[in-house]
Design a protein around this motif. Structure first.
Motif, PDB file in Angstrom:
ATOM      1  N   ARG A  21       0.837  -1.199   0.000  1.00 24.34           N
ATOM      2  CA  ARG A  21       0.000   0.000   0.000  1.00 24.34           C
ATOM      3  C   ARG A  21       0.875   1.252   0.000  1.00 24.34           C
ATOM      4  O   ARG A  21       1.996   1.232   0.487  1.00 24.34           O
ATOM      5  CB  ARG A  21      -0.937  -0.008   1.217  1.00 24.34           C
ATOM      6  N   VAL A  22       0.328   2.319  -0.538  1.00 28.55           N
ATOM      7  CA  VAL A  22       1.044   3.597  -0.564  1.00 28.55           C
ATOM      8  C   VAL A  22       0.407   4.506   0.474  1.00 28.55           C
ATOM      9  O   VAL A  22      -0.804   4.760   0.417  1.00 28.55           O
ATOM     10  CB  VAL A  22       0.997   4.252  -1.958  1.00 28.55           C
ATOM     11  N   ILE A  23       1.214   4.950   1.435  1.00 32.53           N
ATOM     12  CA  ILE A  23       0.675   5.788   2.513  1.00 32.53           C
ATOM     13  C   ILE A  23       1.243   7.208   2.446  1.00 32.53           C
ATOM     14  O   ILE A  23       2.316   7.441   1.892  1.00 32.53           O
ATOM     15  CB  ILE A  23       0.957   5.188   3.916  1.00 32.53           C
ATOM     16  N   ASP A  51       9.707  11.950  -0.351  1.00 33.37           N
ATOM     17  CA  ASP A  51       9.786  11.924   1.116  1.00 33.37           C
ATOM     18  C   ASP A  51       8.398  11.992   1.747  1.00 33.37           C
ATOM     19  O   ASP A  51       8.241  11.756   2.944  1.00 33.37           O
ATOM     20  CB  ASP A  51      10.600  13.119   1.636  1.00 33.37           C
ATOM     21  N   ASP A  52       7.403  12.332   0.959  1.00 33.87           N
ATOM     22  CA  ASP A  52       6.065  12.561   1.515  1.00 33.87           C
ATOM     23  C   ASP A  52       5.166  11.328   1.473  1.00 33.87           C
ATOM     24  O   ASP A  52       4.205  11.228   2.220  1.00 33.87           O
ATOM     25  CB  ASP A  52       5.363  13.691   0.741  1.00 33.87           C
ATOM     26  N   ILE A  53       5.432  10.443   0.536  1.00 29.76           N
ATOM     27  CA  ILE A  53       4.594   9.246   0.383  1.00 29.76           C
ATOM     28  C   ILE A  53       5.505   8.042   0.220  1.00 29.76           C
ATOM     29  O   ILE A  53       6.607   8.155  -0.317  1.00 29.76           O
ATOM     30  CB  ILE A  53       3.655   9.359  -0.857  1.00 29.76           C
ATOM     31  N   ASN A  69      -4.130  18.157  -3.356  1.00 31.99           N
ATOM     32  CA  ASN A  69      -4.856  19.028  -2.422  1.00 31.99           C
ATOM     33  C   ASN A  69      -5.254  18.292  -1.155  1.00 31.99           C
ATOM     34  O   ASN A  69      -5.356  18.896  -0.090  1.00 31.99           O
ATOM     35  CB  ASN A  69      -6.102  19.589  -3.093  1.00 31.99           C
ATOM     36  N   ARG A  70      -5.488  17.008  -1.278  1.00 27.79           N
ATOM     37  CA  ARG A  70      -5.889  16.223  -0.106  1.00 27.79           C
ATOM     38  C   ARG A  70      -4.705  15.951   0.815  1.00 27.79           C
ATOM     39  O   ARG A  70      -4.879  15.398   1.890  1.00 27.79           O
ATOM     40  CB  ARG A  70      -6.533  14.907  -0.558  1.00 27.79           C
ATOM     41  N   MET A  71      -3.507  16.297   0.373  1.00 29.21           N
ATOM     42  CA  MET A  71      -2.302  16.081   1.198  1.00 29.21           C
ATOM     43  C   MET A  71      -1.946  17.303   2.016  1.00 29.21           C
ATOM     44  O   MET A  71      -0.989  17.294   2.770  1.00 29.21           O
ATOM     45  CB  MET A  71      -1.130  15.711   0.288  1.00 29.21           C
ATOM     46  N   PRO A  87       4.454   6.264  -6.115  1.00 30.85           N
ATOM     47  CA  PRO A  87       4.825   7.613  -5.644  1.00 30.85           C
ATOM     48  C   PRO A  87       5.484   8.444  -6.742  1.00 30.85           C
ATOM     49  O   PRO A  87       5.115   9.598  -6.964  1.00 30.85           O
ATOM     50  CB  PRO A  87       5.791   7.324  -4.480  1.00 30.85           C
ATOM     51  N   ALA A  88       6.435   7.843  -7.461  1.00 31.16           N
ATOM     52  CA  ALA A  88       7.120   8.599  -8.519  1.00 31.16           C
ATOM     53  C   ALA A  88       6.138   8.994  -9.628  1.00 31.16           C
ATOM     54  O   ALA A  88       6.227  10.096 -10.192  1.00 31.16           O
ATOM     55  CB  ALA A  88       8.268   7.768  -9.101  1.00 31.16           C
ATOM     56  N   ALA A  89       5.198   8.100  -9.937  1.00 27.77           N
ATOM     57  CA  ALA A  89       4.223   8.411 -11.000  1.00 27.77           C
ATOM     58  C   ALA A  89       3.340   9.590 -10.601  1.00 27.77           C
ATOM     59  O   ALA A  89       3.037  10.463 -11.419  1.00 27.77           O
ATOM     60  CB  ALA A  89       3.363   7.177 -11.293  1.00 27.77           C
TER      61      ALA A  89
END
Lengths: 328, 328
Positions: free
Chosen positions: A10-12, A24-26, A60-62, A306-308
């Motif tokens: 999963r990607v958090i 670094d954020d996800i 925006n949700r981040m 994440p990179a995508a």
């Protein structure tokens, strides 16, 4: 009988994001999957995620919002969510059974429990690439369709521009890269490369812009406003150039809204889901007749997600960015 | 028979204006009046100007525009023009005769030759103060009326706010001075005095603003946007805070147009003149029944007109600013 342990990549979100989204954020991490059978009495479904979509609004949700926005903020430590294409693997809901192909909001992970499956859409054209349901046959396609036929008749984006061409409009594409011309537009330019955007627009639209489909915001909007026709319409869908800024850019040319009697209208695909299946039929027809072409940029595996997602904002992706979670 | 020489005081633009309008930019001067009889064969009229109106949009006509705007720029050395109340003193047009009271576009001078009298409106309620035809019964009144009943249902300004009250809306007045409450609004504030405009609006509209009648722009608009309700409407009539700036302020909160699905619409009274006489009847009725109150700030004589015009922007005037050119 004890279920075998299944892993779930999963990607958090690691933290609320400031400035340009970075790796670094996800992060992608592997945990134990939820039970793959729905509990007795549940009306939910468990899905295996096949494709998940990378969409700019996720940025925006981040950011943590003081006031509630139109959609909840992501929470640090929790899985990202967005539209995806899924296969139902177990169901407690009468409308769904194992094996059904659906699209809708899901997690950026291999397996997701969806407690409100009423929000999912059935896939009626599995003969077309399933990944299209993250794009031209999904939320972005419906956005283009409703923004075109319901609001006024707009201009930007690979799908909306082609709908405008079908209807006989003169269409200029604008994107953050150079290859937009492949969609059969009358002309195209790269808004990131033009030294003088206002002059570029004047060149493309000597008689003014009747309809502008706004997905960029900031400097682009400032260049568009003086080039609008009297009584022109701006359909405001998004403002991707602003999402990674700590403070949005100031837009200075708003007085043209008065002098040119413009209408600028915010538009939200959420208000149009009741028309989805009508749209699906029409767009599936355009695709089969090759009246509309569609380009994807698919990366493989959630570890590359994440990179995508970041590539949406650094401008390297051409075509709809999505992640293939599982090929089946 | 040679006509006697008549003098004509007029206010001229001395130069294109940069920054805040000042008395160095406009001046009153006395020249010889035009012939007061229309030439044989002319379909024009000659009018004696009784009142001329000071309106913020005049400032925009003092800046030289590269591209044509919705109304021609003023020309240095030439007389200013704007709406006024006039008495016809000679006419070559079948619809007008000497002695008729009219309102419409005229010069800031004592006597004006009007070659297209079709653009003038007859005054049907001379029992009300004639000066009202520069305001509540003229262009500004029609702007409020059409902006209220035709676009959506708006909020700002002494006239539009009272129309909104008559219709049962909750109305907050905002102005560049403290006395707006006299118009019977539910509340009012001075946008020039509030330290935190966004907080002031949140206080006045805890449930959000449904309709904003935009006449200020800049920081005011930036404070309004986060306080709009979902699906709210902004009627953009003018942006007085911007007219004296060399570069307009940047407005940063435009993304709320997307997230709150707002509609912001430019609005122009020019598109509503065909409804003028219907409006005149209705508004004359409201005035006689005292359902609407109206405040004027009248200065005497064209020599005081430059200072009166400047007061629009320095914020000293309360009520409709106008100039009495001749009392009769």
């Amino acid at each position: 009988m004890a279920a075998a342990t299944v892993s779930n990549m999963r990607v958090i979100l690691k933290r609320y994001v400031t400035g340009l989204l970075s790796e670094d954020d996800i992060e992608a991490a592997t945990v134990e999957a939820p039970p793959l059978d729905v509990p007795t009495g549940s009306k939910g479904v468990v899905v295996k995620n096949l494709y998940v979509s990378c969409d700019p609004y996720m940025r925006n949700r981040m950011t943590r919002h003081e006031l509630p926005s139109y959609i909840p903020d992501f929470v640090p430590g929790e899985v990202l969510e967005n539209f995806g294409v899924m296969k139902v693997i177990s169901s407690g809901h009468l409308d769904f059974k194992a094996g059904d192909l659906v699209w809708g909001m899901t997690g950026w992970e291999e397996y997701t429990v969806i407690n409100n499956p009423e929000s999912l859409f059935k896939i009626n054209h599995p003969e077309l690439p399933l990944s299209y349901y993250t794009g031209i046959l999904g939320m972005p396609g419906l956005t283009a369709y409703a923004g075109f036929f319901d609001v006024p008749k707009p201009k930007k984006g690979q799908v909306v521009g082609q709908l405008a061409k079908i209807t006989g409009c003169y269409v200029i594409g604008s994107a953050g890269y150079d290859e937009k011309s492949k969609f059969g537009f009358d002309d195209a330019f790269n808004y990131k490369k033009e030294q003088d955007l206002e002059a570029a627009l004047r060149r493309c639209f000597p008689e003014g812009i009747d309809i502008y489909y706004e997905n960029v915001g900031g400097k682009m909007l400032d260049a568009v406003l003086p080039n609008m026709s009297l009584g022109g319409r701006i359909v405001a869908c998004g403002m991707i150039s602003q999402y990674n800024l700590e403070q949005p850019e100031g837009v200075r040319n708003l007085y043209y809204i008065v002098t040119k009697r413009l209408r600028m209208e915010g538009f939200h695909v959420f208000d149009y889901y009741d028309r989805y299946y009508r749209f699906e039929e029409e767009m599936a027809g355009y695709l089969k007749e090759e009246k509309v072409s569609y380009v994807e940029d698919v990366v493989e595996g959630l570890d590359t997600a994440p990179a995508a997602l970041i590539r949406l904002f650094t401008g390297c992706s051409i075509g709809k960015q999505l992640v293939a979670v599982a090929r089946e």
